[in-house]
Every structure is written in C-alpha cells, then in structure tokens.
Design an enzyme around this catalytic site. Structure first.
Site, mmCIF file in Angstrom:
data_model
loop_
_atom_site.group_PDB
_atom_site.id
_atom_site.type_symbol
_atom_site.label_atom_id
_atom_site.label_comp_id
_atom_site.label_asym_id
_atom_site.label_seq_id
_atom_site.Cartn_x
_atom_site.Cartn_y
_atom_site.Cartn_z
ATOM 1 N N HIS A 1 -1.402 3.642 -0.498
ATOM 2 C CA HIS A 1 -0.594 1.944 -0.438
ATOM 3 C C HIS A 1 -1.195 1.068 -1.478
ATOM 4 O O HIS A 1 -0.805 0.108 -1.731
ATOM 5 C CB HIS A 1 -0.872 1.263 1.548
ATOM 6 C CG HIS A 1 -0.225 0.117 1.364
ATOM 7 N ND1 HIS A 1 0.752 0.032 2.343
ATOM 8 C CD2 HIS A 1 -1.253 -0.642 1.264
ATOM 9 C CE1 HIS A 1 0.702 -1.797 2.384
ATOM 10 N NE2 HIS A 1 -0.360 -2.047 1.703
ATOM 11 N N GLU A 2 -2.708 1.752 -1.126
ATOM 12 C CA GLU A 2 -2.926 0.818 -2.390
ATOM 13 C C GLU A 2 -3.514 0.894 -4.008
ATOM 14 O O GLU A 2 -3.664 -0.379 -4.195
ATOM 15 C CB GLU A 2 -5.490 1.336 -2.284
ATOM 16 C CG GLU A 2 -5.471 0.278 -0.641
ATOM 17 C CD GLU A 2 -4.975 -0.433 0.789
ATOM 18 O OE1 GLU A 2 -4.355 -1.381 -0.286
ATOM 19 O OE2 GLU A 2 -4.655 -0.820 1.295
ATOM 20 N N CYS B 1 0.727 -3.571 6.500
ATOM 21 C CA CYS B 1 0.110 -4.559 5.075
ATOM 22 C C CYS B 1 -0.315 -6.030 5.357
ATOM 23 O O CYS B 1 -0.173 -6.368 6.103
ATOM 24 C CB CYS B 1 0.710 -4.625 4.304
ATOM 25 S SG CYS B 1 0.561 -5.744 2.517
ATOM 26 N N LEU B 2 -1.745 -5.929 4.496
ATOM 27 C CA LEU B 2 -2.438 -7.521 5.347
ATOM 28 C C LEU B 2 -1.467 -8.569 4.642
ATOM 29 O O LEU B 2 -2.164 -9.512 5.438
ATOM 30 C CB LEU B 2 -3.866 -7.651 5.385
ATOM 31 C CG LEU B 2 -4.971 -6.645 6.253
ATOM 32 C CD1 LEU B 2 -5.934 -6.218 5.065
ATOM 33 C CD2 LEU B 2 -5.158 -6.477 7.087
ATOM 34 N N GLY C 1 -7.555 -1.206 4.725
ATOM 35 C CA GLY C 1 -7.852 -1.259 3.512
ATOM 36 C C GLY C 1 -6.953 -2.275 2.617
ATOM 37 O O GLY C 1 -6.361 -3.353 3.165
ATOM 38 N N GLN D 1 -4.788 -7.975 -3.360
ATOM 39 C CA GLN D 1 -4.631 -9.362 -1.904
ATOM 40 C C GLN D 1 -5.573 -10.500 -1.735
ATOM 41 O O GLN D 1 -5.301 -11.219 -1.236
ATOM 42 C CB GLN D 1 -4.782 -7.932 -0.819
ATOM 43 C CG GLN D 1 -3.524 -7.063 -1.215
ATOM 44 C CD GLN D 1 -3.480 -6.469 0.264
ATOM 45 O OE1 GLN D 1 -4.549 -5.495 0.220
ATOM 46 N NE2 GLN D 1 -3.187 -6.233 0.936
ATOM 47 N N HIS E 1 -0.070 -1.500 -4.734
ATOM 48 C CA HIS E 1 -0.516 -2.479 -5.232
ATOM 49 C C HIS E 1 -1.294 -2.774 -6.267
ATOM 50 O O HIS E 1 -0.772 -3.655 -6.428
ATOM 51 C CB HIS E 1 -1.756 -3.336 -3.866
ATOM 52 C CG HIS E 1 -0.530 -3.749 -2.574
ATOM 53 N ND1 HIS E 1 -0.957 -4.742 -2.521
ATOM 54 C CD2 HIS E 1 -1.843 -2.804 -1.468
ATOM 55 C CE1 HIS E 1 -0.794 -4.772 -1.304
ATOM 56 N NE2 HIS E 1 -1.085 -3.841 -0.139
HETATM 57 ZN ZN ZN Z 1 -0.769 -3.536 2.101
#
Ligand code: ZN
Length: 186
Positions: free
Chosen positions: A130-131, A88-89, A46, A51, A134
């Site tokens: 999660h997204e 998380c990226l 995701g 991000q 963000h």
């Molecule tokens: Zn993330």
C-alpha cells in the site's frame, strides 16, 4: 518532531510519483520522525511521505506494535494472494476488500543510509504494498474491482470530507478530517 496535516484524496500530490531520496541527511531523519508521529496520532498502520505533502520515496509503518521505516523501496511479491479490508488515511472512513500479495520482501535503506530488507506476510505485506503504491502515485481504490471502485467513488463524492475539500478548492491547507474511527488506515 511535529504532527503534519494528512493530505486527502483530491490533492494532486497523492497521484504524483515521488522522487528517490538522494541525501540521507538530518532533514530526512526529521521527515521520518514527522511521518511516524503523524501516523501514531491519526492513528494509522502506515503513512507515506506524499500523504504529508512531501514527494519523496519514504514511508513508515506501525504493525504488530513494531515501528518501521523504509526509503527508496523495491518489492518482491509472492504469487499467492490475500484478501482483506484495506483503508487509507487519505480516504477517511473508506474501507474495501483489496487483493494483495500474501508475502513481500522489501529492500531499501534506513534513514542512516544503511541497506535493509524487510520480509512480511499478511498485514505487514499489505502495508508495504500500500505504501509503495503511494510512492508511485497509486491509491488503493485503483486496486479495487470495477464494481467496488464505482461504489467507492460514490461514497467519496457523498462524504463530508470530500465536499469540504471541493469547497476549499485546491488550497494547500487541507484540514485533517476528525473522522478517523478505524485503526487500520495506511
Ligand atoms: Zn494510504
């Protein structure tokens, strides 16, 4: 379409609430396409617009071999919870058990401005939460127990990517870490 650098923890855009999308135009479709391409390249499960430095309420996912995207989401969460590791990226290599609702009904719009509803359990539910976090400037480390958060912060401070980030100051040119060894970053 182009792959964008992924912003890492420490970048102010990650803790700033994003703005709702107003114009469902070509620019938005390019954003969805950039997010998707960047997520697939990472690879991640995701990715949310902040991000890649775009403070708009848009995210994409790649769960169970199905790509999706959602704009201006609102979530309806189940009371029953799931436990499971999350990454998380924007935090290379960091993974911690993170409590989430087991099931989510997410409502929002697709990139053509049509209303859509997405229902998911387990990993899809986790990704949707999660997204959406963000988009509110909330990060998964904010959802950890006090002890785990402390140990996560220690890991972050000792990590190579965070050290490099600190050296480069608040430059907008955040480099993508080469250390994506996990496949479930979000
Ligand atoms: Zn993330």
């Amino acid at each position: 379409m182009s792959i964008q650098p992924i912003r890492l923890f420490g970048d102010p855009v990650l803790v700033t609430p994003s703005l709702p999308v107003v114009d469902f135009d070509k620019e938005l479709r390019v954003l969805v396409s950039d997010l998707t391409e960047t997520m697939l390249d990472a690879p991640g499960a995701g990715l949310a617009a902040p991000q890649i430095g775009v403070p708009l309420r848009v995210f994409v996912w790649d769960i169970d071999e199905a790509l999706g995207h959602l704009i201006n989401p609102t979530l309806d969460l189940s009371e029953d919870l799931q436990e499971g590791e999350e990454g998380c990226l924007s935090f290379p290599e960091l993974r911690y058990s993170t409590p989430r609702a087991f099931r989510v009904v997410a409502k929002g719009w697709n990139m053509y401005g049509e209303p859509i509803s997405v229902e998911g359990t387990e990993l899809l539910a986790r990704a949707l939460q999660h997204e959406t976090d963000h988009l509110d400037g909330v990060l998964f480390i904010d959802r950890l127990t006090k002890e785990d958060r402390k140990s996560a912060m220690k890991e972050i401070r000792e990590s190579e990517w965070f050290g490099l980030r600190q050296q480069s100051g608040l430059s907008a040119e955040i480099r993508v870490s080469p250390h994506y060894t996990f496949d479930k970053g979000l």
